[in-house]
Motif scaffolding. Structure first.
Motif, PDB file in Angstrom:
ATOM      1  N   SER A 135      -8.101  -2.305   2.440  1.00 11.58           N
ATOM      2  CA  SER A 135      -9.452  -2.613   2.901  1.00 11.58           C
ATOM      3  C   SER A 135      -9.454  -4.009   3.506  1.00 11.58           C
ATOM      4  CB  SER A 135     -10.455  -2.542   1.742  1.00 11.58           C
ATOM      5  OG  SER A 135     -10.534  -1.231   1.213  1.00 11.58           O
ATOM      6  N   ARG A 146      -5.180   2.760   1.588  1.00 15.17           N
ATOM      7  CA  ARG A 146      -5.160   1.871   0.428  1.00 15.17           C
ATOM      8  C   ARG A 146      -5.384   0.403   0.804  1.00 15.17           C
ATOM      9  NH1 ARG A 146      -0.681   5.240  -0.906  1.00 15.17           N
ATOM     10  NH2 ARG A 146      -1.174   6.763  -2.515  1.00 15.17           N
ATOM     11  N   ASP A 164     -10.925  -3.915  -8.513  1.00 14.67           N
ATOM     12  CA  ASP A 164     -10.843  -2.876  -7.489  1.00 14.67           C
ATOM     13  C   ASP A 164      -9.530  -2.879  -6.720  1.00 14.67           C
ATOM     14  OD1 ASP A 164     -13.476  -2.037  -8.059  1.00 14.67           O
ATOM     15  OD2 ASP A 164     -14.283  -3.635  -6.787  1.00 14.67           O
ATOM     16  N   PHE A 165      -8.786  -4.000  -6.793  1.00 13.98           N
ATOM     17  CA  PHE A 165      -7.564  -4.128  -6.007  1.00 13.98           C
ATOM     18  C   PHE A 165      -6.448  -4.719  -6.847  1.00 13.98           C
ATOM     19  CE2 PHE A 165     -11.048  -4.268  -2.954  1.00 13.98           C
ATOM     20  CZ  PHE A 165     -10.624  -3.338  -2.000  1.00 13.98           C
ATOM     21  N   LYS A 198      -0.128   0.532  -4.193  1.00 18.43           N
ATOM     22  CA  LYS A 198      -1.005  -0.557  -4.601  1.00 18.43           C
ATOM     23  C   LYS A 198      -2.287  -0.558  -3.769  1.00 18.43           C
ATOM     24  CE  LYS A 198       2.152  -1.854  -7.451  1.00 18.43           C
ATOM     25  NZ  LYS A 198       2.007  -1.567  -8.898  1.00 18.43           N
ATOM     26  N   ARG A 199      -3.375  -0.990  -4.394  1.00 13.72           N
ATOM     27  CA  ARG A 199      -4.651  -1.154  -3.690  1.00 13.72           C
ATOM     28  C   ARG A 199      -4.703  -2.585  -3.175  1.00 13.72           C
ATOM     29  NH1 ARG A 199      -8.350  -0.279  -8.629  1.00 13.72           N
ATOM     30  NH2 ARG A 199      -6.699  -1.671  -9.379  1.00 13.72           N
ATOM     31  N   ALA A 259       0.827  -1.212   0.000  1.00 15.93           N
ATOM     32  CA  ALA A 259       0.000   0.000   0.000  1.00 15.93           C
ATOM     33  C   ALA A 259       0.860   1.260   0.000  1.00 15.93           C
ATOM     34  CB  ALA A 259      -0.937  -0.020   1.207  1.00 15.93           C
TER      35      ALA A 259
END
Length: 262
Positions: A87, A85, A122-123, A31-32, A27
């Motif tokens: 979740s 970043r 999304d990631f 990066k997600r 992160a």
């Protein structure tokens, strides 16, 4: 999206710390990242300030649909963490009941893989913290992942857990189209103790092809980061532990040359 599992059939070897440390470094590099807590103890969920005993919704919800995953459900379950970043797909103690419910239900071994498919765009990375028990949750983690890190505390009893983990992996690989690449990660290394030194020598002699040749040292700053609820690199980017995890991340990424992390 790249999917990594962090697993061992022994607790207390540094799985959650390894997951959070690698996620934090990814992160930090832009990066997600989604971290998935499949351990009913909910250590990673607690790490980021959420109570696995009090959550109304968690990863458990993913397993309530006969092996299917309703569209949009994984995204609805995401919780924030200390890093913008990162979740979290949280754990809850209800996950402990899955082993009793799973017999007779087909398709439960692929629930996490199906869930991550919905989050694919999304990631950039998904990191899965697995329970220290061979069952439907660990099977899900291994089935969903493209790479595996096996943290091993540098002491004798942890080596016995590694032997069970390698045996489990051989069994899982027989049902996969392609063998799951894995790296054994020595953790909690203390060069002042004979136990750490002899265990590290044993690992290097016994698993030369899969062993990451460095190690994660004992570092109180990692524990302090956990207490603060932030990733180790957020807490102290220059600590011994973070420097070691940065080297481990480079090792993991070297197996995926198409992905560059600054």
């Amino acid at each position: 999206m790249r999917v990594w599992a962090i697993a061992n059939q022994k607790g207390g070897v540094g799985k959650t710390t390894t997951t959070v440390a690698l996620a934090g470094l990814l992160a930090d590099a832009g990066k997600r990242v989604v971290v998935v807590d499949l351990d009913p103890h909910g250590s990673m969920t607690s790490y980021f300030g959420h109570d696995p005993d009090a959550l109304e919704h968690s990863c458990f919800d993913l397993f309530l649909h006969q092996g299917g995953v309703p569209q949009g459900l994984p995204g609805e379950l995401l919780l924030p963490t200390s890093h913008e970043r990162i979740s979290l797909l949280p754990s809850s103690t209800a996950l402990a009941t899955l082993e009793r419910q799973s017999p007779g239900q087909n398709g439960l071994g692929l629930v996490v893989a199906k869930s991550l498919t919905q989050l694919w765009e999304d990631f950039d990375f998904a990191l899965i913290d697995s329970p220290p028990l061979l069952g439907v949750l660990m099977v899900n983690a291994l089935a969903a992942s493209q790479q595996l890190a096996i943290p091993v505390q540098t002491e004798f009893l942890a080596v016995k857990g590694l032997e069970r983990m390698v045996s489990t992996l051989a069994m899982i690989n027989r049902s996969r189209k392609q063998a799951l690449p894995y790296s054994i990660v020595p953790t909690l290394f203390d060069r002042r103790t004979q136990a750490s030194l002899s265990t590290l020598r044993f690992l290097r002699d016994t698993y030369p092809e899969h062993l990451w040749q460095a190690y994660i040292p004992v570092d109180t700053r990692l524990r302090d980061a956990s207490r603060a609820g932030v990733t180790p690199s957020q807490f102290d980017a220059n600590s011994r532990g973070v420097i070691a995890y940065r080297a481990l991340l480079k090792h993991m990424l070297a197996l995926v040359p198409a992905i560059q992390v600054a």
